[in-house]
Write a protein that holds these residues in place. Structure first.
Motif: not given
Length: 496
Positions: A32-39, A141-143
């Motif tokens: 999940v974190r991987g996809s978010l870092l691209e956003m 997870p970074c929220a």
């Protein structure tokens, strides 16, 4: 909107996994974190008012239609917006938390570089908040999740921390003085009080604001000492000036683009004197306003002369905290040390409402120690004033809060034969239902509440009162009748 729909869909899919996988076998945090870092993250401060998984009283279709504007959260959103931040307030209502989170992802509000501000307006919203926090942490997870709600956070932050382990910060008091600091690396989390806001809420910051009736916070506090009240020891503040209230009414009409709004003047005890009320009449006239509004007060806090002025200034509905007409229960609740005087003033006030075209909605609370005798005393008073009562709201008392605070009440009530239905619920949910006395258990109290509601309220009266403030502004009588047909009639608090 975000510029990369595929990644956005991946985030939404991770939320879907939470909804559909009953074993809670979530995607790995790394994935999940991987996809978010691209956003691309937005720069929006999202305020979320926690909804309810089921209505707080009786679950039926009509209850699920009600909307409650979280004016406390809107106050914070308005402050930040005025400082140049982009803010949005969304209400959970009775939607699933996953549905609301999906919507925030799809419109690009989340993920954000700024915190998610979760407001929990009551303990009935805690279960919804728990699910929402889990979903946010899973999806991002970074929220940073910041949780407020003075009545839920304040009693015991340590207890709430165990209920919401995903939250980064819990704010125990009123957040107006610290809200800007919460966006920094050095947030202020001390318990603070704050005076009644002097600014007008920006209702256009609410997602779907046209559906909600607006609010004006007229004063804070009460301090009258009623045993069951959260604000029993918080002093009543001075009302905002009448001219300021009238100006706020005019500004709200501008926000909505119409005078066809029904603002609620929020005040735990709206208690203006005759001079203030006369000034409000003049101010409303000078602004050319014909806005009808609603507020709440005690039955011994307003005079008939004041009621006449307020009616002229636009007051159309008044929620009155009678609670009981039993002298024994008036003393037990600490409503007044002089029951006869209390009931005399209540009688005069109800008659004044009827004479001035103000719909009096009477709140009745079945309290610890309630018996058939005390209930009959309240019923007799209401029967005597039936022609002046537009409707009633009746329910048994509930002990709210974690063990640290609820157990104090439960111990006090035990002297009247009142005991918890399930003592475990105090720690588990912060909501403790009770058997009111040896003579009246929880089931009997609920049946008595429904019987009393139906005695003084039919479907027409119920719809008029609810549609004035709580139903969506476009909710018609046809919609209401359709929902009545779809509801379990045994749960409805009015007669057909």
């Amino acid at each position: 909107m975000l510029d990369n729909p595929p990644n956005l869909l991946r985030l939404s899919a991770s939320v879907d996994a939470f909804k559909t996988n009953k074993r809670h076998c979530f995607p790995s945090k790394a994935a999940v974190r991987g996809s978010l870092l691209e956003m691309r993250r937005s720069n929006t401060v999202a305020f979320v008012s926690a909804g309810m998984l089921s209505p707080k009283k009786r679950d039926h279709m009509l209850a699920r239609r009600q909307l409650y504007l979280n004016y406390g959260a809107l106050s914070l959103a308005t402050i930040l917006n005025d400082q140049g931040f982009k803010t949005l307030l969304v209400h959970g209502e009775h939607r699933e938390p996953s549905e609301l989170l999906d919507a925030l992802v799809q419109d690009g509000t989340l993920p954000s570089s700024l915190p998610v501000m979760l407001s929990i307006p009551s303990f009935y919203a805690l279960g919804w908040a728990q699910r929402f926090c889990k979903l946010v942490r899973l999806a991002d997870p970074c929220a940073k999740i910041i949780v407020g709600g003075r009545w839920v956070v304040g009693p015991d932050p340590g207890w709430l921390r165990k209920k919401l382990p995903e939250a980064d910060l819990l704010i125990p008091g009123l957040a107006e003085p610290v809200i800007t600091s919460l966006l920094t690396a050095t947030p202020i989390v001390r318990r603070l009080s704050a005076p009644t806001p002097q600014f007008v809420l920006n209702h256009r910051l609410v997602s779907g604001f046209e559906r909600y009736q607006p609010s004006i916070e007229a004063s804070r506090g009460c301090g009258m000492g009623c045993s069951f009240c959260e604000e029993r020891d918080i002093p009543l503040e001075k009302l905002l000036p009448a001219e300021q209230i009238a100006a706020a009414l005019a500004m709200i009409a501008g926000q909505y683009g119409t005078s066809d709004v029904r603002p609620y003047l929020q005040s735990s005890m709206f208690a203006p004197n005759l001079n203030w009320s006369t000034c409000l009449v003049s101010a409303v006239r000078s602004h050319g306003l014909e806005i009808k509004w609603r507020t709440e007060s005690r039955v011994d806090a307003l005079t008939p002369e004041t009621i006449a002025c307020l009616a002229e200034a636009g007051m159309k509905v008044l929620d009155l905290g009678l609670e009981t007409a039993s002298p024994t229960q008036i003393l037990s609740m600490r409503k007044s040390a002089h029951p006869d005087r209390y009931l005399h003033r209540a009688s005069k006030l109800l008659k004044a409402c009827g004479q001035n075209g103000v719909a009096a909605k009477v709140n009745v609370l079945l309290y610890a120690g309630e018996t058939a005798k005390t209930l009959t005393e309240t019923r007799s008073f209401l029967d005597e004033h039936n022609e002046h009562i537009a409707g009633v709201s009746v329910g048994p008392v509930v002990a709210y809060g974690p063990p640290k605070t609820a157990n104090i009440l439960l111990h006090e009530w035990s002297g009247s034969g009142c005991v918890a239905v399930d003592s475990r619920s105090t720690d588990e949910t912060g909501i403790t239902h009770v058997h009111l006395s040896r003579e009246m258990d929880a089931e009997s109290a609920e049946l008595a509440s429904l019987d009393m509601s139906r005695r003084y309220m039919n479907a027409n009266a119920y719809y008029r009162l609810k549609s004035f403030s709580y139903y969506p502004r476009d909710y018609t009588r046809h919609d209401f009748d359709r929902d009545v047909d779809a509801s379990d009639k045994s749960r409805l608090p009015f007669r057909q």
